[in-house]
Scaffold this motif. Structure first.
Motif: not given
Length: 400
Positions: A13, A179, A181-182, A185, A310, A313-314, A317, A322-323
């Motif tokens: 990500f 969460r 993410f996809t 996202d 995840t 990933d966060a 982001l 974006c998060f």
């Protein structure tokens, strides 16, 4: 093929994760010949015949792409190297469709741009080797995907107990707000992040005589070329500099594509009262201490590999804006994904360990441009090929 993404998960990500190389050939070669060589070279590397999937539970994998599909492309372009970087670093690679590498025949040469999940800097060198062999009509061998999973890291380089406790603690806290993410996202992150950003690439070429002078200076002082260049970069700084160095993690010398890079970091403040030579020796000593100990070399991979996928990933982001979560926000600041990032990140591929000549074709110039990753401000890429060394600096120049 089904390979769980572990240590390289931090690249999934990251919104600035494209590795670029530009090579110039001696003499003219038609576009059709270049494209045919590119398409053929893609068939010899397993990772370029795969795609990325994100499962409902948040795990991500490399899997085989559908037979007969090839999302890696080679195009004719009138754009310069920097214009191609500007256009492509903000255009997300469709890794879920198997797009890991884009090639261009441009006025500045053959430009190859690769997502980091396609491999590290050496991987792109090895792709160039295959590409040039195909161009020269040589026979190539199929190279399976390789990466540094946690099982391939030397047994005596395990994560220290205190860090195991920390990662376990943070994973438990993250589980309360976790969460998945996809790719949607990811699209949103790219769109928002690159709307007001532009990077700048500065390329410095050292011809044979200048390169030999630098090499002789390093030998005379008793330091590596990388330590010499770092010392020159920080000599005007009044503060301690945080320097990250990418390290090849291949323990068996394989030439497969895949992200097999790890890294170390050192901190040093240039001492004005000392000579340049003594400062260079101090930088070299700090580097050597960590490079000679596999526990340092593989610490980051072990540490990040222990975090929930995840959560990694966060972190990216969070950096992209974006998060925002309580645990990920705290860790983003702590781990260098927030406002405080590493001052310098350097990847020195040293002398490219691929041939320069392939039959009637010869690589005249080779430039290496790493991405401006989430955790660094000034990114340098260094490679020597033939009688020339190129040093590139890749930074965020301004908002646009």
């Amino acid at each position: 093929m089904r390979y769980r993404i572990e240590t390289e998960r931090v690249d999934l990500f990251d919104v600035s994760i494209v590795i670029t190389m530009c090579l110039k050939l001696a003499g003219d070669v038609s576009f059709d010949m270049l494209k045919n060589a590119f398409d053929k070279a893609c068939t010899y590397h397993e990772v370029l015949r795969s795609k990325i999937v994100i499962e409902p539970d948040g795990e991500a994998y490399y899997t085989d792409a559908e037979k007969g599909t090839c999302s890696n492309t080679f195009s004719l372009s009138g754009l310069s190297l920097e214009e191609l970087i500007y256009e492509n670093e903000r255009r997300r690679f469709r890794i879920e469709d198997g797009e890991f590498i884009r090639g261009f025949s441009s006025p500045d040469g053959i430009v190859l741009m690769m997502h980091h999940l396609g491999g590290d800097g050496k991987s792109l060198l090895y792709f160039i080797e295959t590409f040039m062999k195909c161009l020269g009509g040589e026979t190539c061998e199929f190279l399976p995907f390789r990466s540094l999973d946690l099982k391939s890291i030397p047994d005596d380089c395990g994560l220290p107990h205190v860090y195991k406790l920390l990662t376990k603690h943070w994973n438990k806290k993250w589980s309360r707000e976790k969460r998945v993410f996809t790719f949607g996202d990811m699209d949103a992150a790219y769109s928002d992040y690159w709307m007001g950003r532009k990077t700048k690439v500065t390329v410095t070429k050292y011809e044979k005589d200048d390169w030999n002078k630098l090499l002789e200076s390093a030998r005379k002082i008793g330091v590596s070329m990388t330590a010499l260049l770092i010392t020159d970069m920080i000599r005007d700084s009044n503060e301690k500099t945080d320097i990250g160095l990418a390290v090849d993690g291949r323990t068996d010398g394989n030439r497969s594509m895949g992200n097999q890079a790890t890294g170390i970091s050192v901190q040093y403040r240039y001492v004005p009262g000392k000579s340049f030579e003594d400062n260079a020796k101090a930088v070299h000593a700090l580097m050597s201490r960590k490079l000679s100990d596999d526990r340092y070399k593989f610490f980051v991979l072990n540490f990040m590999g222990a975090l929930d996928p995840t959560l990694k990933d966060a972190l990216n982001l969070e950096h992209a804006g974006c998060f925002s979560g309580r645990v990920s926000s705290y860790l983003a600041q702590l781990l260098g994904y927030g406002t405080k990032v590493r001052d310098i990140s350097i990847t020195n591929l040293t002398r490219a360990d691929i041939p320069i000549r392939y039959g009637e074709y010869e690589i005249k110039d080779l430039i290496f441009i790493p991405p401006v990753v989430s955790y660094a401000k000034n990114v340098y890429g260094i490679v020597t090929a033939g009688d020339r060394m190129y040093v590139t600096r890749h930074i965020f120049e301004q908002t646009v």
